[in-house]
Enzyme design. Structure first.
Site, PDB file in Angstrom:
ATOM      1  N   ASP A 232       0.841  -1.189   0.000  1.00 32.07           N
ATOM      2  CA  ASP A 232       0.000   0.000   0.000  1.00 32.07           C
ATOM      3  C   ASP A 232       0.882   1.247   0.000  1.00 32.07           C
ATOM      4  O   ASP A 232       1.938   1.252  -0.648  1.00 32.07           O
ATOM      5  CB  ASP A 232      -0.949  -0.033   1.207  1.00 32.07           C
ATOM      6  CG  ASP A 232      -2.327   0.473   0.849  1.00 32.07           C
ATOM      7  OD1 ASP A 232      -2.458   1.690   0.634  1.00 32.07           O
ATOM      8  OD2 ASP A 232      -3.277  -0.336   0.786  1.00 32.07           O
ATOM      9  N   HIS A 263      -3.875   5.817   3.490  1.00 34.55           N
ATOM     10  CA  HIS A 263      -4.562   4.591   3.086  1.00 34.55           C
ATOM     11  C   HIS A 263      -3.888   3.344   3.660  1.00 34.55           C
ATOM     12  O   HIS A 263      -4.551   2.456   4.200  1.00 34.55           O
ATOM     13  CB  HIS A 263      -4.628   4.493   1.572  1.00 34.55           C
ATOM     14  CG  HIS A 263      -5.595   3.444   1.082  1.00 34.55           C
ATOM     15  ND1 HIS A 263      -5.239   2.132   0.881  1.00 34.55           N
ATOM     16  CD2 HIS A 263      -6.906   3.536   0.777  1.00 34.55           C
ATOM     17  CE1 HIS A 263      -6.289   1.448   0.461  1.00 34.55           C
ATOM     18  NE2 HIS A 263      -7.316   2.273   0.386  1.00 34.55           N
ATOM     19  N   SER A 429     -11.644  -1.733  -1.097  1.00 31.37           N
ATOM     20  CA  SER A 429     -10.295  -1.706  -0.553  1.00 31.37           C
ATOM     21  C   SER A 429     -10.324  -1.648   0.966  1.00 31.37           C
ATOM     22  O   SER A 429      -9.282  -1.794   1.614  1.00 31.37           O
ATOM     23  CB  SER A 429      -9.507  -0.515  -1.113  1.00 31.37           C
ATOM     24  OG  SER A 429     -10.105   0.710  -0.743  1.00 31.37           O
TER      25      SER A 429
END
Length: 1055
Positions: A232, A263, A429
């Site tokens: 990520d 994120h 996600s």
């Protein structure tokens, strides 16, 4: 007298020939063949060529591109570098050093920079080397977020910046923003935008409590000694929410290990956070943060390959990848994922945020060896953003697999912020780390010394899908096996023994709506085979084999009416394979109505496990419960052409509606059960039976179908297909419904964009539909589409409709019915004309035509967006039903067949003014026709598999006559499998014009419908011609006799 007689005969013959020529002249007026016109490009093609030259000139300053060279073995990067330098004594390339944590491990690829001017030569030289596997461009992966100040950054965000494409392969966005924000990529064509994200809801919820994670925590299972790789945006050191951050690595070109976007931190928090406000599932999991995305959310394939190799070398247990995109043909990436799972790393990945559209699965979650996760809300409804199946790798010539594998809560999930505190996000996600956290918790259940013997990507997927809770409302392509159940999967793993299984394990036509689309239409005799594509999961080993062909075991005598042909993976690697059932009802079941039940079994074996000396074996069972109905009448049967559909990837196929500015690629599959699924349900509700044709037109028998539907087709047509369709319509009475789309070469040229990553121009290979090919197909009926791009609203029969980037009809025979409406032409030429006329001018354009020709009926319409769920503004299902009533049942709607719309004179346009093919595109790269052999595939009737299909000559003898039953004079098959007896399609082959004067039967372009008289007219004329000749010869003979008699009398009277 003799001279007079000869002159009389010649005069009679001359009059007869003049009459014949005059009568047949309208039919025999020769026209240019479609092949001739395609090889004479009009100015649009010239424009395309000049634009390509201009693009090439603009590309000159980009002199080098990065390429990935894959090798057949693992060695140190320095050894690969030395090998290339030793074997390739050429200038124009340079080895790129990769300084990252994987550099200390052997690798199977190298990154080189190649000069464009020497690219082809150097790649050819590289491929000649024994140790080189392949060479490919270093693609990049990109996600885009919108900054808080939207207006200030408008036009500077997304995949395009200052009319240049930013680095990035097209990929779904990460979950970041508030609901009102959007991510866009703006193209340099008509303000077009690519959107790679969906709106998100924000509300605080504690997700672990919904799965009963505390029950396992209380048993002491907390994810201990599980190595979790999170690919990520990274994570910050000493974050207070995590107790076990083992390693942070950076794989980007930025000099930081920190997460500056949030994120990666959020994903890690869902998996292993220990803050009481936003608990993760496995707080003791060892976190390995792989920073593979920059702050601009850009990542390259080479970065992923290095990071994947490092994950393999450091023995990760689980890997979460909350990314996805449509490009499943990035082979270095895809094959590295296979290698990763083959090394016993369990990969979990988001299925994508492109819902509620079907056929929108993202890669790598659509791979069978990866656990693909969809999203649901807390009411167990599929989240609107969650992508839907089926998988589209197999289209257009097969049938997709069931995905997602499972679903998890993905709306309003709490996770960790960048530095401290919690926040709520939504998206697949987010659902993906929910499942990844559950997987880590489940891995910790198995004692560490036994994990590698029991746990692998297949066995974990078996535990998840077999333990999942099937939801009541969604179908299998929305929910997969259902909502993940931590506790049920825990019970399965506690007593798990390595085995193989089939997912799904049941196909039940009575299970509605879960078994959609199969539960919507029963099987019946004479239909195209129904294909069901299941996945084989082999928990016994990374490699397995099918010991013997699968077998069908019916439960009762009626089950023998079912015939199943199987296609399957003979080698199952890594961990998974496919098993496709091609199901047909035998002819003796034509009147059967009821259910057929039974099992399909297949035996799988794998090499011996550690400490064993015998192969491992397992029998997989797939239970079938099928509905069967009597064969419906011809008028109720529709055949959908799937064979001539092309999508992205591999080519840049643009969207059908240019009004859609947030997604310019056509990648949803164009299938009855993907973006046309609403239309499919409508047709079933209307009483129609819809079958799919995944092979050329020669592979179906037109006597069984009322209508052939051609909707939004992009591919070319074989010459044999054009001839057969003409025969089917005129002589067999097949109905034809065509829904076209825009095609304008100038507009396609304007839609290209430059990708500075691949250093190449992306150019559409066709328009919304391939109109030059469709015009060739419709040429025998005197019908052709133009190159206008029409937009506007119109009303017909009280129904308001939207015409979205449709085309116009420019050729149509007299005697048919043509409907015209005022629209704006938004094509390049039309826009120029509007500017010259100082405004957006509307002009009447024909868009709908209906025609009776021979024994068949044809309906053509210039826009398919009203049938396609991807871009639908208003549907035109009402129109489709009326068109099918006409083509299949000869029911004429009074509005459609109003006398005011009758075309008394032909609508005509010279062939050299019709839309032309692009001459600057190698279409054979994407086509199933150009440069290919005509062959019937495994999605056609069993009796024509591997053949050219149904023979026209034999079929002509089996023609049904009005009022008479069919007389079967033979099978009508060219069943030879000897390639030497068949001729491959030659796309440059010209039609034979030697018989153009018999065009009444072989005509390529008509100005009027063919009438029934065409079958007896020519023989009748020949007969009359012969009769007149006979009479003339008789008269000559009679006159000769009278002359002889007269001469004899004179001689007798005058001795």
């Amino acid at each position: 007298m003799m001279l007079f007689t000869s002159k009389s005969s010649i005069f009679s013959l001359s009059i007869l020939l003049l009459f014949t020529s005059f009568f047949l002249n309208p039919f025999f007026n020769p026209q240019p063949t479609p092949q001739n016109q395609t090889h004479s490009p009009i100015s649009s093609s010239s424009t395309a060529a000049s634009e390509s030259k201009k693009a090439h000139q603009q590309d000159q300053h980009f002199t080098r591109r990065n390429h990935i060279i894959r090798f057949n073995n693992y060695k140190k990067a320095e050894d690969h570098k030395n090998y290339l330098k030793e074997k390739l004594q050429f200038k124009g390339w340079e080895w790129i050093e990769r300084k990252n944590p994987a550099a200390k491990f052997p690798t199977d690829f190298g990154l080189v920079e190649i000069e464009d001017s020497k690219r082809d030569v150097l790649i050819g030289k590289f491929l000649e080397l024994e140790l080189v596997k392949d060479v490919s461009l270093d693609l990049s992966y990109q996600r885009v977020i919108l900054e808080e100040d939207k207006e200030e950054n408008e036009g500077n965000v997304g995949g395009f910046l200052d009319e240049k494409k930013r680095p990035g392969k097209l990929f779904t966005a990460m979950s970041f923003s508030e609901p009102e924000e959007n991510y866009y990529a703006v193209a340099n064509t008509s303000n077009m935008r690519i959107s790679w994200r969906r709106n998100l809801m924000v509300q605080k919820s504690q997700v672990t409590s919904f799965f009963g994670a505390d029950a396992l925590w209380s048993k002491g299972y907390t994810g201990s000694k599980v190595k979790m790789a999170i690919f990520d945006t990274g994570i910050r050191a000493n974050h207070p929410h995590f107790r076990n951050i083992k390693e942070r690595t950076n794989w980007t070109n930025e000099d930081t290990l920190n997460d500056n976007l949030g994120h990666g931190t959020f994903v890690a928090g869902v998996i292993a956070g220990e803050d009481s406000e936003c608990l993760g599932f496995a707080p003791d999991t060892e976190i390995y943060a792989f920073r593979v995305f920059t702050d601009a959310q850009v990542s390259y394939t080479s970065w992923f390959l290095d990071a994947f190799n490092y994950a393999i070398a450091t023995n990760m247990d689980v890997l979460n990848l909350s990314i996805g995109g449509p490009d499943y043909l990035d082979l270095p990436f895809v094959e590295k994922v296979w290698e990763l799972t083959a090394n016993n790393i369990i990969m979990v990945s988001a299925i994508g945020n492109d819902g509620p559209l079907y056929g929108t699965l993202n890669n790598p979650a659509d791979q069978s060896d990866v656990i693909g996760v969809g999203g649901i809300d807390y009411s167990d409804h599929i989240a609107s953003f969650s992508s839907r199946g089926m998988s589209t790798w197999e289209l257009p010539h097969g049938y997709g697999r069931i995905k997602p594998d499972i679903v998890a809560y993905g709306r309003e999930i709490l996770g960790s912020k960048i530095s401290t505190g919690c926040k709520s996000l939504s998206g697949t996600s987010v659902a993906s780390p929910v499942v990844a956290g559950i997987v880590c918790l489940l891995v910790s259940v198995i004692p560490e010394n036994k994990r590698k013997d029991i746990l692998n990507p297949a066995s974990m997927k078996q535990a998840l899908v077999e333990g999942a809770v099937k939801l009541s409302d969604p179908n299998m392509y929305e929910q997969g096996a259902g909502r993940v159940s931590l506790l049920e999967s825990y019970e399965i793993l506690k007593s798990y023994k390595p085995r193989a299984s089939i997912f799904p394990s049941v196909l039940d036509y009575t299970d509605f709506p879960y078994s959609w689309p199969f539960c919507r239409q029963p099987l019946y005799a004479g239909a195209m085979p129904v294909i069901f594509n299941a996945t084989i999961l082999n928990g016994m080993g990374v490699i397995g084999y099918v010991e013997s062909p699968p077998t069908w075991h019916p439960s009762d005598e009626e089950g023998n009416l079912l015939s199943i042909h199987f296609t399957y993976s003979e080698i199952i690697w890594p961990w998974t394979g496919y098993l496709a059932l091609h199901m047909q009802i035998k002819e003796e079941g034509a009147q059967f109505s009821g259910e057929i039940e039974g099992n399909v079994t297949v035996k799988i074996y794998s090499p011996p496990a550690n400490g064993q000396n015998k192969p491992q074996t397992s029998i997989c069972v797939l239970h079938l419960k099928l509905k069967v109905a009597p064969t419906p009448p011809r008028s109720a049967r529709i055949l959908w052409d799937q064979f001539h559909s092309i999508k992205y990837p591999p080519g840049y196929i643009p969207k059908d509606s240019l009004d859609v500015r947030n997604d310019i690629l056509d990648w949803h599959g164009d299938h009855l059960h993907t973006n046309f699924h609403v239309m499919f349900n409508m047709l079933r509700d209307a009483g129609y039976f819809v079958e799919t044709l995944g092979s050329p037109f020669t592979c179906f028998d037109a006597q069984h179908y009322g209508t052939l539907m051609l909707v939004d087709l992009e591919d070319e047509f074989f010459t044999e297909e054009i001839k057969k369709l003409r025969e089917d319509v005129i002589n067999t009475g097949l109905g034809l419904v065509v829904f076209a789309d825009w095609y304008n070469v100038d507009t396609m040229v304007k839609m290209r964009f430059f990708d500075d990553n691949t250093r190449s121009w992306w150019t559409p290979v066709t328009g919304g539909a391939n109109l030059p090919a469709l015009n060739d197909l419709l040429s025998p009926f005197g019908i052709a589409f133009g190159d206008r791009i029409l937009n506007g609203d119109f009303v017909m029969n009280g129904e308001e409709s939207r015409y979205a980037s449709g085309t116009n009809i420019v050729k149509f025979p007299g005697g048919g019915y043509l409907h015209s409406f005022p629209f704006v032409d938004s094509s390049e030429s039309g826009a120029t004309q509007n500017v010259l006329l100082s405004g957006m001018m509307k002009a009447d354009s024909p868009i709908l035509g209906l025609l009776e020709v021979g024994g068949g009926r044809i309906a053509v319409y210039g826009d398919s967006n009203c049938l396609d769920s991807s871009h639908m503004v208003t549907n035109c299902f009402w129109l489709l039903k009326r068109l099918l009533n006409f083509t299949s049942g000869n029911i004429k709607d009074p509005v459609l067949f109003s006398e005011s719309n009758r075309q008394h004179m032909p609508l005509h346009l010279d062939n050299n003014q019709l839309p032309s093919r692009r001459t600057d595109v190698n279409f054979s790269t994407y086509s199933s026709v150009v440069g290919k052999e005509l062959i019937c595939g495994s999605d056609s009737r069993f009796e024509v598999w591997g053949t050219k299909g149904y023979s026209l000559q034999v079929r002509g003898r089996n023609r049904r006559l009005p009022g008479y039953a069919v007389i079967d004079l033979g099978t009508g098959l060219n069943s030879t499998r000897d390639a030497s007896n068949t001729r491959a399609f030659d796309s440059s082959e010209k039609k034979n014009d030697d018989n153009r004067y018999f065009g009444l039967f072989n005509r390529e372009d008509m100005d009027m419908p063919v009438v029934v008289a065409s079958h007896w007219l020519l023989p009748a004329i020949v007969a009359i011609f012969g009769l007149l000749l006979l009479v003339s010869f008789w008269r000559i003979r009679q006159k000769r006799r009278r002359r002889r008699k007269g001469s004899g009398s004179s001689r007798s009277a005058n001795p």
